[in-house]
Design a protein around this motif. Structure first.
Motif, PDB file in Angstrom:
ATOM      1  N   LEU A   6      -5.333 -48.726  15.197  1.00  0.00           N
ATOM      2  CA  LEU A   6      -4.272 -48.357  16.144  1.00  0.00           C
ATOM      3  C   LEU A   6      -4.630 -48.800  17.562  1.00  0.00           C
ATOM      4  N   PHE A   7      -5.836 -48.460  18.004  1.00  0.00           N
ATOM      5  CA  PHE A   7      -6.245 -48.766  19.375  1.00  0.00           C
ATOM      6  C   PHE A   7      -6.413 -50.274  19.582  1.00  0.00           C
ATOM      7  N   LEU A   8      -7.125 -50.931  18.676  1.00  0.00           N
ATOM      8  CA  LEU A   8      -7.357 -52.365  18.830  1.00  0.00           C
ATOM      9  C   LEU A   8      -6.084 -53.166  18.580  1.00  0.00           C
ATOM     10  N   GLY A   9      -5.229 -52.666  17.690  1.00  0.00           N
ATOM     11  CA  GLY A   9      -3.944 -53.324  17.457  1.00  0.00           C
ATOM     12  C   GLY A   9      -3.062 -53.278  18.689  1.00  0.00           C
ATOM     13  N   ALA A  10      -3.042 -52.128  19.371  1.00  0.00           N
ATOM     14  CA  ALA A  10      -2.250 -52.010  20.599  1.00  0.00           C
ATOM     15  C   ALA A  10      -2.756 -52.980  21.654  1.00  0.00           C
ATOM     16  N   GLY A 283      -5.027 -42.030  24.122  1.00  0.00           N
ATOM     17  CA  GLY A 283      -5.948 -43.037  24.613  1.00  0.00           C
ATOM     18  C   GLY A 283      -5.486 -44.453  24.338  1.00  0.00           C
ATOM     19  N   VAL A 284      -4.541 -44.613  23.412  1.00  0.00           N
ATOM     20  CA  VAL A 284      -4.020 -45.946  23.115  1.00  0.00           C
ATOM     21  C   VAL A 284      -3.357 -46.553  24.356  1.00  0.00           C
ATOM     22  N   ILE A 285      -2.865 -45.697  25.245  1.00  0.00           N
ATOM     23  CA  ILE A 285      -2.262 -46.178  26.499  1.00  0.00           C
ATOM     24  C   ILE A 285      -3.316 -46.904  27.337  1.00  0.00           C
ATOM     25  N   GLY A 286      -4.553 -46.397  27.297  1.00  0.00           N
ATOM     26  CA  GLY A 286      -5.642 -47.049  28.019  1.00  0.00           C
ATOM     27  C   GLY A 286      -5.882 -48.461  27.527  1.00  0.00           C
ATOM     28  N   MET A 287      -5.778 -48.681  26.217  1.00  0.00           N
ATOM     29  CA  MET A 287      -5.957 -50.020  25.653  1.00  0.00           C
ATOM     30  C   MET A 287      -4.839 -50.953  26.114  1.00  0.00           C
ATOM     31  N   ILE A 288      -3.623 -50.425  26.208  1.00  0.00           N
ATOM     32  CA  ILE A 288      -2.487 -51.226  26.677  1.00  0.00           C
ATOM     33  C   ILE A 288      -2.678 -51.611  28.150  1.00  0.00           C
ATOM     34  N   VAL A 289      -3.172 -50.663  28.949  1.00  0.00           N
ATOM     35  CA  VAL A 289      -3.417 -50.938  30.371  1.00  0.00           C
ATOM     36  C   VAL A 289      -4.489 -52.018  30.529  1.00  0.00           C
ATOM     37  N   LEU A 290      -5.568 -51.924  29.752  1.00  0.00           N
ATOM     38  CA  LEU A 290      -6.637 -52.920  29.834  1.00  0.00           C
ATOM     39  C   LEU A 290      -6.144 -54.297  29.410  1.00  0.00           C
ATOM     40  N   ALA A 291      -5.356 -54.352  28.350  1.00  0.00           N
ATOM     41  CA  ALA A 291      -4.813 -55.633  27.892  1.00  0.00           C
ATOM     42  C   ALA A 291      -3.897 -56.242  28.945  1.00  0.00           C
ATOM     43  N   THR A 292      -3.098 -55.421  29.583  1.00  0.00           N
ATOM     44  CA  THR A 292      -2.187 -55.894  30.628  1.00  0.00           C
ATOM     45  C   THR A 292      -2.973 -56.462  31.810  1.00  0.00           C
ATOM     46  N   LEU A 293      -4.033 -55.761  32.205  1.00  0.00           N
ATOM     47  CA  LEU A 293      -4.862 -56.213  33.324  1.00  0.00           C
ATOM     48  C   LEU A 293      -5.481 -57.573  33.028  1.00  0.00           C
ATOM     49  N   LEU A 294      -6.017 -57.753  31.836  1.00  0.00           N
ATOM     50  CA  LEU A 294      -6.651 -59.017  31.477  1.00  0.00           C
ATOM     51  C   LEU A 294      -5.636 -60.155  31.404  1.00  0.00           C
ATOM     52  N   ALA A 295      -4.479 -59.902  30.776  1.00  0.00           N
ATOM     53  CA  ALA A 295      -3.468 -60.948  30.620  1.00  0.00           C
ATOM     54  C   ALA A 295      -2.909 -61.381  31.972  1.00  0.00           C
ATOM     55  N   ARG A 296      -2.590 -60.424  32.834  1.00  0.00           N
ATOM     56  CA  ARG A 296      -2.046 -60.756  34.149  1.00  0.00           C
ATOM     57  C   ARG A 296      -3.078 -61.478  35.009  1.00  0.00           C
ATOM     58  N   SER A 297      -4.329 -61.085  34.881  1.00  0.00           N
ATOM     59  CA  SER A 297      -5.386 -61.740  35.652  1.00  0.00           C
ATOM     60  C   SER A 297      -5.551 -63.188  35.221  1.00  0.00           C
ATOM     61  N   TYR A 298      -5.450 -63.427  33.915  1.00  0.00           N
ATOM     62  CA  TYR A 298      -5.585 -64.802  33.436  1.00  0.00           C
ATOM     63  C   TYR A 298      -4.402 -65.659  33.905  1.00  0.00           C
ATOM     64  N   ALA A 299      -3.206 -65.087  33.894  1.00  0.00           N
ATOM     65  CA  ALA A 299      -2.031 -65.822  34.366  1.00  0.00           C
ATOM     66  C   ALA A 299      -2.210 -66.222  35.838  1.00  0.00           C
ATOM     67  N   ALA A 300      -2.757 -65.303  36.645  1.00  0.00           N
ATOM     68  CA  ALA A 300      -2.993 -65.618  38.061  1.00  0.00           C
ATOM     69  C   ALA A 300      -4.066 -66.690  38.211  1.00  0.00           C
ATOM     70  N   THR A 301      -5.058 -66.682  37.318  1.00  0.00           N
ATOM     71  CA  THR A 301      -6.142 -67.664  37.383  1.00  0.00           C
ATOM     72  C   THR A 301      -5.650 -69.066  37.040  1.00  0.00           C
ATOM     73  N   VAL A 302      -4.745 -69.177  36.064  1.00  0.00           N
ATOM     74  CA  VAL A 302      -4.184 -70.479  35.700  1.00  0.00           C
ATOM     75  C   VAL A 302      -3.433 -71.076  36.888  1.00  0.00           C
TER      76      VAL A 302
END
Length: 351
Positions: A6-10, A283-302
């Motif tokens: 559940l957590f890693l899937g989110a 706590g699954v919300i925390g995984m979604i927040v972390l994924a969002t942070l990483l994805a948005r950061s990579y988009a800014a880096t590109v």
């Protein structure tokens, strides 16, 4: 297994959704150049001077931490952060017009204070952040030159990979074995090898430090989830309180005090265990927040490759958090320090 899926899937699904609109091209690192190189050197030397002064203070007041790793738990958190603070400079070095020999010399100067206080995993994460920039640069160069041979088979890649792997192993394994040498608390490496593997082959001793680290993480997470463990207070963000006046214990130590531990270190239940301990299925919300942070950061880096070092740091701090389970203030300060050096000394060259 249900909770882990559940957590890693989110996390994975959020990443896939947000990454769909991001360009598949890697950041063009060759378009980044260094400005004010002389000023950069002065800042680095001043930064290292502060770090080494803090290290000397710790060695005088606490003892030789390198030979007695358990002493690292007596270091005031604020001094520990100061000693480790130069580490974000390591990936920034990729963009500097220095020879590899000079860069490796700076690697050593920047890394040694952290290694002396037992922050081996943290040092490894920054070596890895530098290595990933080298790999991106190699891939981009070969794509632009239309070279058919894979970048991963090039001599330069093999050298970088070999150096990174060797540094990773030596940094992690040396602390593991030094900590257990003549220790009155910890079992010797030989006893552990016989207990878990009934073997004393060299292969066992190579994997032993990593085996025990992952065993602790998965074992603690399993206990938290299956037994529905919960503490009287929320501890997920407790490490941030250690910077405040007074005595405040880190989250791993508080968790260890509650369920039992050996030695002075804290326990690491991994990100799934850490989130589930405080927030249960929310706590699954925390995984979604972390994924969002990483994805948005990579988009800014590109879009702006000069921030590639910042993203590499963010990526490997997440990997560190994934294993540790509880966030530390330096996850934030490391990124802020990297942003400072990037903003003042790096510039995107569109020409």
């Amino acid at each position: 297994m249900y909770v882990f899926h559940l957590f890693l899937g989110a996390f994975a699904i959020t990443n896939l959704i947000l990454s769909a609109k991001i360009s598949r091209a890697l950041p063009l690192l060759d378009r980044v150049r260094t400005i004010r190189t002389g000023t950069f050197q002065l800042f680095v030397l001043a930064h290292l001077g502060i770090s080494y002064a803090a290290l000397m203070l710790v060695l005088i007041t606490t003892g030789n931490i390198f030979l007695n790793q358990d002493l690292r738990f007596n270091i005031p958190p604020s001094l520990g952060y100061v000693i480790r603070s130069p580490l974000p400079i390591i990936p920034i070095l990729y963009f500097l017009p220095y020879s590899q020999k000079r860069k490796f010399g700076l690697f050593a100067l920047i890394s040694l204070p952290s290694i002396f206080i037992g922050a081996r995993g943290t040092v490894v994460s920054f070596i890895a952040s530098y290595a990933i920039l080298v790999i991106i640069g190699l891939i981009n160069r070969r794509n632009s030159e239309a070279v058919k041979k894979s970048a991963f088979r090039s001599k330069k890649f093999l050298k970088i990979f070999g150096f990174s792997f060797l540094a990773f192993f030596i940094t992690i394994a040396s602390g593991f074995y030094i900590r257990r040498h003549n220790s009155q608390t910890w079992s010797s490496a030989g006893d552990i090898a016989q207990e878990y593997f009934q073997s004393d082959s060299i292969f066992v001793f190579i994997i032993l430090p990593f085996y025990l680290a992952f065993k602790e993480t998965t074992g603690l997470a399993n206990q938290i989830i299956n037994n529905d463990l919960g503490l009287t207070t929320k501890i997920f963000f407790s490490d941030f309180y250690t910077l405040l006046p007074g005595n405040h214990d880190a989250a791993g130590k508080m968790f260890g005090d509650e369920i039992g531990r050996i030695g002075g270190g804290g326990l690491t239940p991994g990100i799934v265990g850490g989130l589930f301990l405080d927030f249960k299925y929310y706590g699954v919300i925390g995984m979604i927040v972390l994924a969002t942070l990483l994805a948005r950061s990579y988009a800014a880096t590109v879009k702006s490759p000069k921030y590639a070092a910042v993203y590499a740091i963010l990526l490997f701090q997440f990997i560190h958090l994934f294993h540790r389970g509880f966030p530390k203030p330096e996850y934030v300060t490391f990124v802020l320090i990297a942003l400072f050096y990037t903003a003042f000394f790096l510039r995107k060259n569109d020409a």
